[in-house]
Design an enzyme around this catalytic site. Structure first.
Site, mmCIF file in Angstrom:
data_model
loop_
_atom_site.group_PDB
_atom_site.id
_atom_site.type_symbol
_atom_site.label_atom_id
_atom_site.label_comp_id
_atom_site.label_asym_id
_atom_site.label_seq_id
_atom_site.Cartn_x
_atom_site.Cartn_y
_atom_site.Cartn_z
ATOM 1 N N SER A 1 0.918 -1.213 0.068
ATOM 2 C CA SER A 1 0.052 0.042 0.126
ATOM 3 C C SER A 1 0.689 1.188 0.087
ATOM 4 O O SER A 1 2.049 1.212 0.474
ATOM 5 C CB SER A 1 -0.878 0.004 1.303
ATOM 6 N N TYR B 1 -2.246 -0.601 11.078
ATOM 7 C CA TYR B 1 -2.448 -1.202 9.614
ATOM 8 C C TYR B 1 -1.075 -0.751 9.133
ATOM 9 O O TYR B 1 -0.470 -1.663 8.037
ATOM 10 C CB TYR B 1 -3.426 -0.443 9.010
ATOM 11 N N LYS C 1 1.649 -3.015 6.047
ATOM 12 C CA LYS C 1 1.757 -2.947 4.615
ATOM 13 C C LYS C 1 3.250 -2.732 4.281
ATOM 14 O O LYS C 1 3.784 -2.939 3.466
ATOM 15 C CB LYS C 1 1.062 -1.458 4.221
HETATM 16 N N1 LIG Z 1 -8.670 0.065 -0.687
HETATM 17 C C1 LIG Z 1 -7.786 0.717 -0.710
HETATM 18 O O1 LIG Z 1 -7.588 2.060 -0.896
HETATM 19 C C2 LIG Z 1 -6.433 -0.038 -0.625
HETATM 20 C C3 LIG Z 1 -6.253 -1.184 -0.271
HETATM 21 N N2 LIG Z 1 -5.043 -2.045 0.018
HETATM 22 C C4 LIG Z 1 -4.930 -3.340 0.399
HETATM 23 O O2 LIG Z 1 -5.626 -4.143 -0.711
HETATM 24 C C5 LIG Z 1 -6.014 -5.267 -0.093
HETATM 25 C C6 LIG Z 1 -7.347 -5.391 -0.406
HETATM 26 O O3 LIG Z 1 -8.162 -4.470 0.111
HETATM 27 P P1 LIG Z 1 -9.626 -4.043 -0.285
HETATM 28 O O4 LIG Z 1 -9.926 -4.730 -1.498
HETATM 29 O O5 LIG Z 1 -9.636 -2.416 -0.384
HETATM 30 O O6 LIG Z 1 -10.479 -4.566 0.616
HETATM 31 P P2 LIG Z 1 -11.964 -5.394 0.723
HETATM 32 O O7 LIG Z 1 -12.543 -5.338 2.166
HETATM 33 O O8 LIG Z 1 -12.953 -4.605 -0.229
HETATM 34 O O9 LIG Z 1 -11.763 -6.913 0.332
HETATM 35 C C7 LIG Z 1 -10.942 -7.501 1.232
HETATM 36 C C8 LIG Z 1 -11.050 -9.009 0.584
HETATM 37 O O10 LIG Z 1 -10.303 -9.810 1.647
HETATM 38 C C9 LIG Z 1 -10.947 -10.780 1.981
HETATM 39 N N3 LIG Z 1 -10.210 -11.133 3.265
HETATM 40 C C10 LIG Z 1 -10.735 -10.227 4.530
HETATM 41 N N4 LIG Z 1 -10.066 -10.744 5.689
HETATM 42 C C11 LIG Z 1 -9.563 -12.123 5.006
HETATM 43 C C12 LIG Z 1 -8.960 -13.017 5.650
HETATM 44 N N5 LIG Z 1 -8.459 -13.095 7.048
HETATM 45 N N6 LIG Z 1 -8.504 -14.313 5.179
HETATM 46 C C13 LIG Z 1 -8.782 -14.401 3.741
HETATM 47 N N7 LIG Z 1 -9.496 -13.132 3.131
HETATM 48 C C14 LIG Z 1 -9.913 -12.045 3.841
HETATM 49 C C15 LIG Z 1 -12.503 -10.552 1.789
HETATM 50 O O11 LIG Z 1 -13.041 -11.658 1.627
HETATM 51 C C16 LIG Z 1 -12.276 -9.820 0.508
HETATM 52 O O12 LIG Z 1 -12.334 -10.665 -0.708
HETATM 53 C C17 LIG Z 1 -5.489 -5.238 1.367
HETATM 54 O O13 LIG Z 1 -4.443 -5.978 1.588
HETATM 55 C C18 LIG Z 1 -5.532 -3.670 1.589
HETATM 56 O O14 LIG Z 1 -4.731 -3.324 2.509
HETATM 57 C C19 LIG Z 1 -3.832 -1.149 0.075
HETATM 58 C C20 LIG Z 1 -3.944 0.211 -0.439
HETATM 59 C C21 LIG Z 1 -5.235 0.878 -0.803
HETATM 60 C C1 LIG Z 2 -7.744 1.930 3.910
HETATM 61 C C2 LIG Z 2 -7.283 3.219 3.216
HETATM 62 O O1 LIG Z 2 -8.488 4.075 2.999
HETATM 63 C C3 LIG Z 2 -6.584 2.920 2.034
HETATM 64 O O2 LIG Z 2 -5.794 1.663 2.243
HETATM 65 C C4 LIG Z 2 -4.676 1.965 2.354
HETATM 66 O O3 LIG Z 2 -3.526 1.046 2.584
HETATM 67 C C5 LIG Z 2 -4.547 3.334 2.260
HETATM 68 O O4 LIG Z 2 -4.266 3.878 3.631
HETATM 69 C C6 LIG Z 2 -5.634 4.000 1.395
HETATM 70 O O5 LIG Z 2 -5.708 5.173 1.937
#
Ligand SMILES: NC(=O)C1=CN([C@@H]2O[C@H](COP(=O)(O)OP(=O)(O)OC[C@H]3O[C@@H](n4cnc5c(N)ncnc54)[C@H](O)[C@@H]3O)[C@@H](O)[C@H]2O)C=CC1
Ligand SMILES: C[C@H](O)[C@@H]1OC(=O)[C@H](O)[C@@H]1O
Length: 259
Positions: free
Chosen positions: A149, A162, A166
């Site tokens: 991230s 968090y 990352k």
């Molecule tokens: N949304 C954002 O702006 C950003 C997200 N990220 C990273 O991207 C990745 C995905 O995030 P999002 O798609 O936003 O989240 P989300 O909450 O939309 O989706 C999360 C996914 O992970 C799965 N999940 C949750 N806990 C789990 C576990 N213990 N074991 C297996 N699967 C699990 C859920 O079933 C879902 O499919 C994360 O690693 C997050 O840190 C990084 C930077 C920015």
């Molecule tokens: C959860 C935050 O909004 C998102 O996920 C990250 O890893 C960065 O902090 C983004 O802002």
């Protein structure tokens, strides 16, 4: 670009992981889609394990849904076994699953801090190790792509539990890239910026943070799961044949835009 490849995506049922799963399938791969604690109805029609599997199959690729908590040491083995059973091999791992329950530092429960570390860092470590063992046994290389991230590089007032995870994922890929290089396994991380997903929809909609983010992103929009999926396909493909131990910021210019 990924015709005939076998891909595992953790957290592939929603958000960024769903974008990665769909992009991998569109590039010709078969996909094991991992998910956990899902209530599809909670996430509407566009996302959820059933929608992602259906979309992959509609593209003419095979999909296998595997529930499992990446913080459970057994899940990595389950995912590898599912890929080998269904597709005969593992070529790519997208270690994407992660959680970000926003919480202030001073009153943060130790249990919450430990849960985020267990899922985001330890879970990524264990799944990566399981996939790498299979790739080494196969003897024809592979690619591991971890979802780190922008938060590996900067702080967040409500993310003291968090952001370290990352940074850990990013640092882990750098180290694993060294030991896996001799096996032809490339290990890289993606650093998404603000991507509109369930994880942060509340933060990115109608808040002061949302207004601030919108001003800070030179490209003028939040990222989409497909914006990340495209970069994951690149890192998984032979176009990135000489890329390992690297990280790619995919943030619309957010990180560099201080003033
Ligand atoms: N949304 C954002 O702006 C950003 C997200 N990220 C990273 O991207 C990745 C995905 O995030 P999002 O798609 O936003 O989240 P989300 O909450 O939309 O989706 C999360 C996914 O992970 C799965 N999940 C949750 N806990 C789990 C576990 N213990 N074991 C297996 N699967 C699990 C859920 O079933 C879902 O499919 C994360 O690693 C997050 O840190 C990084 C930077 C920015
Ligand atoms: C959860 C935050 O909004 C998102 O996920 C990250 O890893 C960065 O902090 C983004 O802002």
């Amino acid at each position: 670009m990924l015709q005939g490849k076998s891909v595992i995506v953790t957290g592939g049922s929603r958000g960024i992981g769903a974008g990665i799963s769909r992009a991998m399938a569109k590039a010709g791969a078969d996909v094991v889609v991992n998910y956990f604690n899902e209530n599809d109805a909670e996430y509407g029609q566009t996302d959820g394990i059933e929608a992602v599997v259906a979309d992959i199959e509609a593209m003419g690729q095979r999909a296998v849904a595997v529930e499992g908590n990446v913080a459970d040491p057994e899940t990595g083995h389950k995912l590898v076994a599912a890929a080998v059973d269904a597709f005969g091999k593992v070529d790519v791992l997208s270690s994407n699953a992660g959680i970000c329950p926003f919480h202030a530092f001073l009153d943060m429960p130790v249990e919450l801090m430990r849960q985020v570390s267990a899922v985001n860092y330890e879970g990524s470590f264990m799944v990566s190790q399981a996939a790498a063992r299979q790739m080494v046994a196969q003897g024809h290389g592979g690619a591991i792509i971890a979802t780190s991230s922008i938060s590996a590089l900067v702080g967040g007032e409500l993310q003291s539990h968090y952001t370290p995870t990352k940074a850990a994922v990013h640092a882990m890929m750098q180290s694993v890239a060294i030991s896996m290089g001799r096996h032809g396994i490339r290990c890289n991380s993606i650093m998404p910026g603000a991507i509109m997903t369930d994880l942060n929809r509340d933060v990115l909609t109608g808040t002061e943070t949302a207004e601030y983010f919108q001003k800070r992103i030179p490209l003028g929009r939040y990222g989409t799961p497909d914006d990340i999926g495209q970069v994951a396909v690149f890192l998984a493909s032979d176009m990135a044949a000489y890329v390992t131990g690297a990280s790619i910021l995919v943030d619309g210019g957010m990180f560099v835009n201080l003033q």
